[in-house]
Design an enzyme around this catalytic site. Sequence first.
Site, PDB file in Angstrom:
ATOM      1  N   TYR A   1     -13.329   7.945 -12.864  1.00  0.00           N
ATOM      2  CA  TYR A   1     -13.051   6.663 -12.293  1.00  0.00           C
ATOM      3  C   TYR A   1     -13.565   5.347 -12.775  1.00  0.00           C
TER       4      TYR A   1
ATOM      5  N   ASP B   1       4.432   1.846  -3.939  1.00  0.00           N
ATOM      6  CA  ASP B   1       3.475   2.367  -4.895  1.00  0.00           C
ATOM      7  C   ASP B   1       3.238   1.602  -6.261  1.00  0.00           C
TER       8      ASP B   1
ATOM      9  N   ALA C   1      -6.269   1.325  -5.370  1.00  0.00           N
ATOM     10  CA  ALA C   1      -6.952   2.148  -6.497  1.00  0.00           C
ATOM     11  C   ALA C   1      -7.276   3.458  -5.870  1.00  0.00           C
TER      12      ALA C   1
ATOM     13  N   LYS D   1     -16.947   9.635   1.224  1.00  0.00           N
ATOM     14  CA  LYS D   1     -17.981   8.862   0.779  1.00  0.00           C
ATOM     15  C   LYS D   1     -19.187   9.241   1.425  1.00  0.00           C
ATOM     16  N   LEU D   2     -20.484   8.852   0.841  1.00  0.00           N
ATOM     17  CA  LEU D   2     -21.818   9.290   1.260  1.00  0.00           C
ATOM     18  C   LEU D   2     -21.873   8.992   2.762  1.00  0.00           C
TER      19      LEU D   2
ATOM     20  N   ASN E   1     -20.150  -0.264  -1.071  1.00  0.00           N
ATOM     21  CA  ASN E   1     -20.003  -0.774   0.368  1.00  0.00           C
ATOM     22  C   ASN E   1     -20.200   0.317   1.162  1.00  0.00           C
TER      23      ASN E   1
ATOM     24  N   ASP F   1       0.894  -1.153  -0.190  1.00  0.00           N
ATOM     25  CA  ASP F   1       0.022   0.057  -0.037  1.00  0.00           C
ATOM     26  C   ASP F   1       0.905   1.227  -0.016  1.00  0.00           C
TER      27      ASP F   1
ATOM     28  N   THR G   1     -15.463  -2.610  -9.913  1.00  0.00           N
ATOM     29  CA  THR G   1     -16.739  -2.013  -9.505  1.00  0.00           C
ATOM     30  C   THR G   1     -17.731  -2.231 -10.506  1.00  0.00           C
ATOM     31  N   ASP G   2     -19.056  -2.009 -10.071  1.00  0.00           N
ATOM     32  CA  ASP G   2     -20.301  -2.032 -10.816  1.00  0.00           C
ATOM     33  C   ASP G   2     -20.359  -0.953 -11.800  1.00  0.00           C
ATOM     34  N   GLU G   3     -19.434   0.426 -11.366  1.00  0.00           N
ATOM     35  CA  GLU G   3     -19.735   1.588 -12.276  1.00  0.00           C
ATOM     36  C   GLU G   3     -19.260   1.417 -13.768  1.00  0.00           C
TER      37      GLU G   3
ATOM     38  N   GLY H   1     -22.188  14.417 -14.710  1.00  0.00           N
ATOM     39  CA  GLY H   1     -22.258  13.057 -15.165  1.00  0.00           C
ATOM     40  C   GLY H   1     -22.787  12.020 -14.176  1.00  0.00           C
TER      41      GLY H   1
ATOM     42  N   LYS I   1     -11.200   2.024 -14.258  1.00  0.00           N
ATOM     43  CA  LYS I   1     -11.622   0.804 -13.538  1.00  0.00           C
ATOM     44  C   LYS I   1     -12.009  -0.097 -14.821  1.00  0.00           C
TER      45      LYS I   1
HETATM   46  P1  NAD Z   1      -9.951   3.075  -0.599  1.00  0.00           P
HETATM   47  O1  NAD Z   1      -9.636   4.560  -1.476  1.00  0.00           O
HETATM   48  O2  NAD Z   1     -10.561   3.291   0.782  1.00  0.00           O
HETATM   49  O3  NAD Z   1      -8.457   2.629  -0.414  1.00  0.00           O
HETATM   50  C1  NAD Z   1      -7.513   2.368  -1.560  1.00  0.00           C
HETATM   51  C2  NAD Z   1      -6.272   1.933  -0.906  1.00  0.00           C
HETATM   52  O4  NAD Z   1      -5.305   1.876  -1.887  1.00  0.00           O
HETATM   53  C3  NAD Z   1      -5.817   3.057  -0.010  1.00  0.00           C
HETATM   54  O5  NAD Z   1      -5.007   2.261   1.281  1.00  0.00           O
HETATM   55  C4  NAD Z   1      -4.486   3.545  -0.561  1.00  0.00           C
HETATM   56  O6  NAD Z   1      -3.572   3.969   0.080  1.00  0.00           O
HETATM   57  C5  NAD Z   1      -4.088   2.519  -1.804  1.00  0.00           C
HETATM   58  N1  NAD Z   1      -3.382   2.954  -2.978  1.00  0.00           N
HETATM   59  C6  NAD Z   1      -3.926   3.879  -3.771  1.00  0.00           C
HETATM   60  N2  NAD Z   1      -3.191   4.281  -4.554  1.00  0.00           N
HETATM   61  C7  NAD Z   1      -1.905   3.276  -4.636  1.00  0.00           C
HETATM   62  C8  NAD Z   1      -0.837   3.059  -5.249  1.00  0.00           C
HETATM   63  N3  NAD Z   1      -0.578   3.987  -6.289  1.00  0.00           N
HETATM   64  N4  NAD Z   1      -0.218   1.986  -4.899  1.00  0.00           N
HETATM   65  C9  NAD Z   1      -0.231   1.285  -3.895  1.00  0.00           C
HETATM   66  N5  NAD Z   1      -1.435   1.713  -3.099  1.00  0.00           N
HETATM   67  C10 NAD Z   1      -2.409   2.569  -3.223  1.00  0.00           C
HETATM   68  O7  NAD Z   1     -10.629   2.297  -1.524  1.00  0.00           O
HETATM   69  P2  NAD Z   1     -11.661   1.224  -1.426  1.00  0.00           P
HETATM   70  O8  NAD Z   1     -13.202   2.025  -1.202  1.00  0.00           O
HETATM   71  O9  NAD Z   1     -11.434   0.179  -0.090  1.00  0.00           O
HETATM   72  O10 NAD Z   1     -11.718   0.287  -2.632  1.00  0.00           O
HETATM   73  C11 NAD Z   1     -10.905  -0.503  -2.935  1.00  0.00           C
HETATM   74  C12 NAD Z   1     -11.179  -1.443  -4.128  1.00  0.00           C
HETATM   75  O11 NAD Z   1     -12.347  -1.838  -4.438  1.00  0.00           O
HETATM   76  C13 NAD Z   1     -11.072  -0.421  -5.305  1.00  0.00           C
HETATM   77  O12 NAD Z   1     -10.205  -1.099  -6.323  1.00  0.00           O
HETATM   78  C14 NAD Z   1     -12.241   0.146  -5.654  1.00  0.00           C
HETATM   79  O13 NAD Z   1     -12.429   0.212  -7.294  1.00  0.00           O
HETATM   80  C15 NAD Z   1     -13.200  -1.187  -5.371  1.00  0.00           C
HETATM   81  N6  NAD Z   1     -14.335  -1.181  -5.070  1.00  0.00           N
HETATM   82  C16 NAD Z   1     -15.020  -0.174  -4.067  1.00  0.00           C
HETATM   83  C17 NAD Z   1     -16.313  -0.147  -3.803  1.00  0.00           C
HETATM   84  C18 NAD Z   1     -16.774   0.734  -2.827  1.00  0.00           C
HETATM   85  O14 NAD Z   1     -17.941   0.863  -2.261  1.00  0.00           O
HETATM   86  N7  NAD Z   1     -15.692   1.526  -2.012  1.00  0.00           N
HETATM   87  C19 NAD Z   1     -17.362  -0.993  -4.412  1.00  0.00           C
HETATM   88  C20 NAD Z   1     -16.574  -1.842  -5.446  1.00  0.00           C
HETATM   89  C21 NAD Z   1     -15.300  -1.783  -5.664  1.00  0.00           C
HETATM   90  O1  DAU Z   2     -20.971   1.184  -7.007  1.00  0.00           O
HETATM   91  C1  DAU Z   2     -19.540   1.367  -6.441  1.00  0.00           C
HETATM   92  C2  DAU Z   2     -18.752   2.206  -6.187  1.00  0.00           C
HETATM   93  O2  DAU Z   2     -19.218   3.082  -4.931  1.00  0.00           O
HETATM   94  C3  DAU Z   2     -17.250   2.298  -6.023  1.00  0.00           C
HETATM   95  O3  DAU Z   2     -16.615   1.726  -7.008  1.00  0.00           O
HETATM   96  C4  DAU Z   2     -16.798   3.615  -5.475  1.00  0.00           C
HETATM   97  O4  DAU Z   2     -15.379   3.533  -5.236  1.00  0.00           O
HETATM   98  C5  DAU Z   2     -17.323   4.019  -4.304  1.00  0.00           C
HETATM   99  O5  DAU Z   2     -16.822   5.517  -4.135  1.00  0.00           O
HETATM  100  C6  DAU Z   2     -18.945   4.115  -4.703  1.00  0.00           C
HETATM  101  O6  DAU Z   2     -19.168   5.431  -5.669  1.00  0.00           O
HETATM  102  P1  DAU Z   2     -20.354   6.283  -5.438  1.00  0.00           P
HETATM  103  O7  DAU Z   2     -20.033   7.525  -6.345  1.00  0.00           O
HETATM  104  O8  DAU Z   2     -21.675   5.573  -5.668  1.00  0.00           O
HETATM  105  O9  DAU Z   2     -20.250   6.538  -3.973  1.00  0.00           O
HETATM  106  P2  DAU Z   2     -20.479   7.893  -3.072  1.00  0.00           P
HETATM  107  O10 DAU Z   2     -20.234   7.559  -1.591  1.00  0.00           O
HETATM  108  O11 DAU Z   2     -19.582   8.997  -3.597  1.00  0.00           O
HETATM  109  O12 DAU Z   2     -21.860   8.567  -3.607  1.00  0.00           O
HETATM  110  C7  DAU Z   2     -23.069   7.915  -3.132  1.00  0.00           C
HETATM  111  C8  DAU Z   2     -24.055   8.431  -3.838  1.00  0.00           C
HETATM  112  O13 DAU Z   2     -24.423   9.760  -2.908  1.00  0.00           O
HETATM  113  C9  DAU Z   2     -24.000   9.105  -5.134  1.00  0.00           C
HETATM  114  O14 DAU Z   2     -25.225   8.902  -5.864  1.00  0.00           O
HETATM  115  C10 DAU Z   2     -23.615  10.351  -5.050  1.00  0.00           C
HETATM  116  C11 DAU Z   2     -24.156  10.812  -3.881  1.00  0.00           C
HETATM  117  N1  DAU Z   2     -23.774  11.922  -2.807  1.00  0.00           N
HETATM  118  C12 DAU Z   2     -22.334  11.592  -2.594  1.00  0.00           C
HETATM  119  C13 DAU Z   2     -21.579  12.641  -1.550  1.00  0.00           C
HETATM  120  C14 DAU Z   2     -20.140  12.267  -1.379  1.00  0.00           C
HETATM  121  C15 DAU Z   2     -24.314  13.035  -2.351  1.00  0.00           C
HETATM  122  O15 DAU Z   2     -25.453  13.137  -2.621  1.00  0.00           O
HETATM  123  N2  DAU Z   2     -23.514  13.943  -1.645  1.00  0.00           N
HETATM  124  C16 DAU Z   2     -22.097  13.439  -1.213  1.00  0.00           C
HETATM  125  O16 DAU Z   2     -21.916  14.723  -0.549  1.00  0.00           O
END
Ligand code: NAD
Ligand code: DAU
Length: 349
Positions: A157, A61, A85, A196-197, A187, A35, A132-134, A290, A161
């Site tokens: 983003y 990195d 990521a 995140k939200l 998640n 990490d 991710t589903d995105e 977007g 991915k």
């Molecule tokens: P996060 O942003 O909380 O954590 C990312 C981690 O990656 C951090 O510890 C960061 O230090 C490390 N990192 C970033 N750039 C790096 C680099 N260049 N080299 C080494 N380490 C690096 O992310 P998360 O929410 O835990 O997501 C983890 C994975 O799951 C991602 O690939 C994301 O696309 C995927 N994912 C996330 C969600 C979600 O809802 N959070 C949902 C579906 C998939």
């Molecule tokens: O679907 C999986 C993805 O979910 C992951 O791949 C991403 O890493 C993760 O960040 C998440 O993406 P979203 O864009 O869906 O998550 P976020 O928490 O940023 O936003 C959730 C929803 O809430 C989205 O519709 C935007 C809205 N939102 C978000 C923020 C940060 C708001 O309305 N206000 C806010 O301040």
Amino acid sequence: MSKTLLITGGAGFIGSHVIRLFVNKYPDYKIVNLDKLTYAGNLENLKDLENKENYIFEKGDIVDEDCVNELFAKYDFDGVIHLAAESHVDRSIKNPMEFIMTNVVGTVNLLNAAKNLWKENIDGNLFYHVSTDEVYGSLGDTGLFSENTSYDPQSPYASSKASSDHFVRAYGNTYGMPYVISNCSNNYGPNQFPEKLLPLFINNIRNRKSLPVYGDGKFTRDWLYVVDHAIAIDKIYHEGRNGETYNIGGFNEWRNIDLIKILCKQMDIALGNETGTSERLITYVKDRPGHDKRYAIDANKLKNELGWEPSLQFNEGLVKTITWYLANEKWLENIVSGDYQKYYEQQYS
Ligand code: NAD
Ligand code: DAU
């Protein structure tokens, strides 16, 4: 040790839960966490594992090819679970290049290192790419993303991915790289960075700050408790079929505004506030450019093939999450420091 696994991004939100599950469940595996410790990486997430004999942290990195190659030479990995990521959509809108570097170039560096290490004998090796589903883009009012849905990423983003998913499949197709990919929905749970939200809004309610709802608040997401994602990753790593993709989701769709109102109610209960106190903080703000309207996952392939289902009901998961954040205010305070304040002002001013 029966296996040596590289887990990337293990100091982040989902990665820390995956590391915890693997280190505790498989004492005979050596787990190496690579990490970079970006703003989102936090070793406090893994404090309970620091003294475990089968766990090693390596700061580095994935964009740095030499660093990745040295690590592969040092450990002779049997498998990779790749989570590292840049993960926040709003940041990708402001700075796409960082997402291309880490999510695309970083992934290809790992694929190259695995290809070189495993070229003599691929048996028993696996490259697991966590996605991710995105990548599927946005749904209308009905329908679900299946593993066969065409890619249609809408944000920088999601595009980065999607690109990394394509590279993983290309390495499978071209070089015989053994791989699996999973595409998961949103998640939530402990240790999520408060950009995140849900953690953002929990933190704002604690501080009686406004809750910035993007657009009309009618955007829909499918929410999964983070530990259930980690359990799915364990199942897919061990039982998934080579070259397959598995969608992971919560069977749990919410419009943002409905989710936020439930969060507000639960926060009022947890903080002993009069009902309605937190809801009054809701403020509609300019929409995310977007902004994808709706995500919803069909996770039946994973359910039917590998027997995985979410273990927690949403209400239970939400209360556990709130309880964790309120019991770990110091964790939040440590994060919400100078850099975070700068990001917050730029994003929401
Ligand atoms: P996060 O942003 O909380 O954590 C990312 C981690 O990656 C951090 O510890 C960061 O230090 C490390 N990192 C970033 N750039 C790096 C680099 N260049 N080299 C080494 N380490 C690096 O992310 P998360 O929410 O835990 O997501 C983890 C994975 O799951 C991602 O690939 C994301 O696309 C995927 N994912 C996330 C969600 C979600 O809802 N959070 C949902 C579906 C998939
Ligand atoms: O679907 C999986 C993805 O979910 C992951 O791949 C991403 O890493 C993760 O960040 C998440 O993406 P979203 O864009 O869906 O998550 P976020 O928490 O940023 O936003 C959730 C929803 O809430 C989205 O519709 C935007 C809205 N939102 C978000 C923020 C940060 C708001 O309305 N206000 C806010 O301040």
